[in-house]
Scaffold this motif. Structure first.
Motif, PDB file in Angstrom:
ATOM      1  N   GLY A 330       5.392  -7.958  15.840  1.00 21.17           N
ATOM      2  CA  GLY A 330       4.614  -6.744  15.603  1.00 21.17           C
ATOM      3  C   GLY A 330       5.083  -6.002  14.371  1.00 21.17           C
ATOM      4  O   GLY A 330       4.276  -5.516  13.569  1.00 21.17           O
ATOM      5  N   LEU A 331       6.414  -5.931  14.184  1.00 22.39           N
ATOM      6  CA  LEU A 331       6.968  -5.254  13.008  1.00 22.39           C
ATOM      7  C   LEU A 331       6.549  -5.957  11.726  1.00 22.39           C
ATOM      8  O   LEU A 331       6.130  -5.313  10.759  1.00 22.39           O
ATOM      9  N   ASN A 332       6.640  -7.281  11.710  1.00 20.01           N
ATOM     10  CA  ASN A 332       6.338  -8.027  10.490  1.00 20.01           C
ATOM     11  C   ASN A 332       4.853  -7.985  10.144  1.00 20.01           C
ATOM     12  O   ASN A 332       4.480  -7.900   8.972  1.00 20.01           O
ATOM     13  N   LEU A 333       4.008  -8.051  11.149  1.00 20.31           N
ATOM     14  CA  LEU A 333       2.568  -7.928  10.898  1.00 20.31           C
ATOM     15  C   LEU A 333       2.243  -6.550  10.319  1.00 20.31           C
ATOM     16  O   LEU A 333       1.469  -6.425   9.371  1.00 20.31           O
ATOM     17  N   GLY A 334       2.857  -5.514  10.886  1.00 21.27           N
ATOM     18  CA  GLY A 334       2.608  -4.167  10.383  1.00 21.27           C
ATOM     19  C   GLY A 334       3.122  -3.959   8.979  1.00 21.27           C
ATOM     20  O   GLY A 334       2.456  -3.343   8.143  1.00 21.27           O
ATOM     21  N   ALA A 335       4.319  -4.504   8.691  1.00 19.36           N
ATOM     22  CA  ALA A 335       4.911  -4.344   7.359  1.00 19.36           C
ATOM     23  C   ALA A 335       4.097  -5.036   6.284  1.00 19.36           C
ATOM     24  O   ALA A 335       4.113  -4.630   5.118  1.00 19.36           O
ATOM     25  N   GLY A 336       3.363  -6.091   6.648  1.00 17.91           N
ATOM     26  CA  GLY A 336       2.538  -6.790   5.665  1.00 17.91           C
ATOM     27  C   GLY A 336       1.124  -6.257   5.575  1.00 17.91           C
ATOM     28  O   GLY A 336       0.592  -6.038   4.481  1.00 17.91           O
ATOM     29  N   LEU A 337       0.502  -6.015   6.736  1.00 17.71           N
ATOM     30  CA  LEU A 337      -0.903  -5.614   6.740  1.00 17.71           C
ATOM     31  C   LEU A 337      -1.093  -4.149   6.371  1.00 17.71           C
ATOM     32  O   LEU A 337      -2.142  -3.779   5.830  1.00 17.71           O
ATOM     33  N   GLY A 338      -0.088  -3.295   6.652  1.00 21.91           N
ATOM     34  CA  GLY A 338      -0.215  -1.880   6.308  1.00 21.91           C
ATOM     35  C   GLY A 338      -0.387  -1.653   4.812  1.00 21.91           C
ATOM     36  O   GLY A 338      -1.385  -1.063   4.380  1.00 21.91           O
ATOM     37  N   PRO A 339       0.554  -2.125   3.969  1.00 21.62           N
ATOM     38  CA  PRO A 339       0.387  -1.951   2.526  1.00 21.62           C
ATOM     39  C   PRO A 339      -0.853  -2.641   1.977  1.00 21.62           C
ATOM     40  O   PRO A 339      -1.493  -2.141   1.049  1.00 21.62           O
ATOM     41  N   TRP A 340      -1.201  -3.795   2.534  1.00 23.01           N
ATOM     42  CA  TRP A 340      -2.406  -4.496   2.074  1.00 23.01           C
ATOM     43  C   TRP A 340      -3.654  -3.662   2.345  1.00 23.01           C
ATOM     44  O   TRP A 340      -4.522  -3.521   1.477  1.00 23.01           O
ATOM     45  N   ALA A 341      -3.741  -3.089   3.545  1.00 21.17           N
ATOM     46  CA  ALA A 341      -4.899  -2.255   3.880  1.00 21.17           C
ATOM     47  C   ALA A 341      -4.989  -1.045   2.967  1.00 21.17           C
ATOM     48  O   ALA A 341      -6.071  -0.659   2.521  1.00 21.17           O
ATOM     49  N   VAL A 342      -3.833  -0.448   2.654  1.00 21.35           N
ATOM     50  CA  VAL A 342      -3.818   0.703   1.753  1.00 21.35           C
ATOM     51  C   VAL A 342      -4.306   0.308   0.363  1.00 21.35           C
ATOM     52  O   VAL A 342      -5.084   1.020  -0.283  1.00 21.35           O
ATOM     53  N   SER A 343      -3.877  -0.869  -0.124  1.00 18.70           N
ATOM     54  CA  SER A 343      -4.296  -1.304  -1.459  1.00 18.70           C
ATOM     55  C   SER A 343      -5.800  -1.548  -1.516  1.00 18.70           C
ATOM     56  O   SER A 343      -6.448  -1.263  -2.523  1.00 18.70           O
ATOM     57  N   VAL A 344      -6.368  -2.066  -0.419  1.00 18.80           N
ATOM     58  CA  VAL A 344      -7.823  -2.287  -0.374  1.00 18.80           C
ATOM     59  C   VAL A 344      -8.561  -0.956  -0.392  1.00 18.80           C
ATOM     60  O   VAL A 344      -9.571  -0.786  -1.086  1.00 18.80           O
ATOM     61  N   VAL A 345      -8.039   0.019   0.367  1.00 18.85           N
ATOM     62  CA  VAL A 345      -8.666   1.349   0.377  1.00 18.85           C
ATOM     63  C   VAL A 345      -8.592   1.974  -1.010  1.00 18.85           C
ATOM     64  O   VAL A 345      -9.557   2.574  -1.492  1.00 18.85           O
ATOM     65  N   PHE A 346      -7.442   1.836  -1.673  1.00 23.41           N
ATOM     66  CA  PHE A 346      -7.305   2.362  -3.032  1.00 23.41           C
ATOM     67  C   PHE A 346      -8.374   1.788  -3.958  1.00 23.41           C
ATOM     68  O   PHE A 346      -8.972   2.496  -4.754  1.00 23.41           O
TER      69      PHE A 346
END
Length: 391
Positions: A330-346
Motif C-alpha cells: 500500500g505504501l509503495n503504490l501510494g508513493a508512486g501513484l500519488g505524484p503521478w496523479a498530481v503531475s497529470v492534474v498539473f
C-alpha cells in the motif's frame, strides 16, 4: 527509505529538466508510475527474497546498490534513462522497505506494533534531514548525500548483526516456507482487515506524496513563498510528522491491552483533520499564510494514519510474511501513484485542481476505517485470547 523518498521529491524536477522533460509534465510524472511498478514487483517478491538465511546481508546489499545508483544519477540525460533510473531505485527501495517490515514482524511477533510505528517515525525523522539537501548547491551533491546516507545505513545494519547475531521468528508468527510472488493468497476471506489497512496506507501515502511534489514544483513557481522558505517549510512539515509519529509510538509501546478502538478513532478523526487542513492550505494564491498553517495542520493530522494502520495490522491481521508485505505494498503504490496523479492534474487542469486528489486521499482512510471497525468487532473473541496470552 524515508531519506530516499523525500530526496527524490526534492530532485525530481531538476532531473526531469536535465532529461528534457518539464518538471510538472505528465510524462515527467510517469517516472513515478514506472518506479511504483518496480516497487510493487519487489514487494510481491519480498516474502520469497527474505526467506532462508542472511537476511541482514540482503538488506545491506540493497542499500549498497542504492548508493551506487544515486552516484550514477549524473549520467541520466534523456527520458529513457530517467525512467530506467527511477525503476531501479524503486526496486531497491522496496526491497529494503519490505525487508525491514518482514524482519521486524518476524522478530517481535505479537509485540511488533510499537516497533512498526517506530519504523514510520524514523522514516519521517530522516525525511527531515533529507529535505535539507534542498539547500545543497546542485543535483550531484544532493544525490551524493543520499548515497553517503545509504552506506551509513548499511554499516548500521552490519553493526546490529554483529552485536545481536541472527534473528529468529517470535512465537505467534507463522512465515510460510513457500510464500512468494506465485503463492500470494489473493483472497478476501480471512484477510479482510489486512486488505483494508493496506488501502488506508495507500490513500494516506498517496496524499502526502502528492502534497510534497506540489510544494516543491508549484509553490516555488507561483512564488507564494521564496525558494529558501520552500526548503524550510518542508523541513518543518517533516518535523511535525516525526513528532506526531513519535507520540503514536509511545502510545503503542505503553498502552497494553485492547487499544484497537482508540486507534481506529484516531485514524477517522485524523482523516477529517487532513481534509480541513488541505482546504485551508489552498486558500487565496496571493496569501502565503493559509498555505503555511494548512500544511503544518496537514502534517499533524496525516502522520498518525499510516502509523495506526501498521499497528492495527500487527494487532488485528494475520501474522505471516505476506501480510507484513501488504502494508508496504500500500505504501509503495501510494508513493508512486500519488505524484503521478498530481503531475497529470498539473498538465491538464492546473495546480488549483489539486483539491480533487487531496480531498479523495483525505476522506478515503476514514471511510475505510469503518470497514476495519466492522471486521475488528467480528474477530473480537479471538483477539481477547491473544491478549490473555500476551499478558
Amino acid at each position: 527509505c524515508g531519506w530516499l523518498v523525500v530526496s527524490l521529491g526534492v530532485t525530481n524536477a531538476e532531473m526531469a529538466s536535465r532529461a528534457g522533460l518539464p518538471g510538472n509534465n505528465g510524462e515527467s510524472g510517469s517516472v513515478f508510475l514506472t518506479r511504483s511498478a518496480t516497487m510493487v514487483l519487489a514487494t510481491l517478491l519480498g516474502p520469497a527474497i527474505y526467506q532462508g538465511f542472511e537476511d541482514e546481508v540482503k538488506l545491506c546489499t540493497a542499500l549498497g546498490l542504492i548508493a551506487l545508483v544515486m552516484v550514477l544519477s549524473s549520467e541520466v540525460h534523456n527520458s529513457w534513462m530517467l525512467h530506467m533510473w527511477y525503476a531501479v531505485t524503486g526496486l531497491l527501495h522496496a526491497a529494503t522497505d519490505v525487508g525491514t517490515q518482514i524482519l521486524t514482524r518476524r522478530l517481535f511477533g505479537k509485540e511488533a506494533a510499537p516497533w512498526l510505528a517506530f519504523h514510520l517515525f524514523s522514516f519521517s525523522l530522516f525525511g527531515v534531514f533529507a529535505s535539507m539537501i534542498y539547500f545543497l548547491p546542485d543535483l550531484w551533491w544532493q544525490d551524493v548525500a543520499t548515497a553517503i546516507f545509504a552506506i551509513l545505513a548499511a554499516a548500521w545494519c552490519i553493526g546490529v548483526r554483529l552485536i545481536f547475531g541472527n534473528t529468529h521468528a517470535a512465537e505467534g508468527y507463522a512465515p510460510k516456507e513457500d510464500e512468494g510472488i506465485l503463492r500470494w493468497e489473493m483472497k478476501w476471506k480471512g484477510l479482510e482487515i489486512d486488505w483494508l489497512l493496506m488501502t488506508v496506507v495507500f490513500w494516506s501515502i498517496a496524499g502526502q506524496a502528492g502534497i510534497a511534489v506540489y510544494i516543491y514544483v508549484d509553490v516555488g513557481e507561483t512564488h507564494q513563498v521564496s525558494d529558501i522558505e520552500v526548503g524550510w517549510l518542508m523541513c518543518l512539515f517533516w518535523t511535525v510528522v516525526a513528532l506526531s509519529r513519535l507520540l503514536t509510538f509511545f502510545q503503542a509501546l505503553f498502552w497494553q491491552g485492547q487499544a484497537e478502538e482508540f486507534m481506529i478513532a484516531i485514524c477517522a478523526c485524523s482523516s477529517l483533520g487532513t481534509l480541513f487542513s488541505l482546504l485551508w492550505a489552498l486558500g487565496p494564491i496571493d496569501d502565503p499564510n493559509p498555505l503555511r498553517i494548512g500544511l503544518l495542520g496537514y502534517a499533524l493530522f496525516y502522520a498518525p494514519i499510516p502509523s495506526c494502520a501498521y499497528i492495527l495490522s500487527s494487532k488485528l491481521g494475520a501474522r505471516t510474511d505476506q501480510t507484513a508485505a501488504m502494508s508496504i505494498l500500500g505504501l509503495n503504490l501510494g508513493a508512486g501513484l500519488g505524484p503521478w496523479a498530481v503531475s497529470v492534474v498539473f498538465e491538464f487542469a492546473g495546480p488549483r485542481a489539486l483539491p480533487i486528489i487531496g480531498v479523495v486521499c483525505s476522506v478515503m482512510p476514514g471511510l475505510t476505517m469503518l470497514g476495519v471497525a466492522h471486521y475488528a468487532q467480528a474477530d473480537k473473541g479471538v483477539r481477547d485470547k491473544d491478549y490473555e496470552d500476551l499478558e
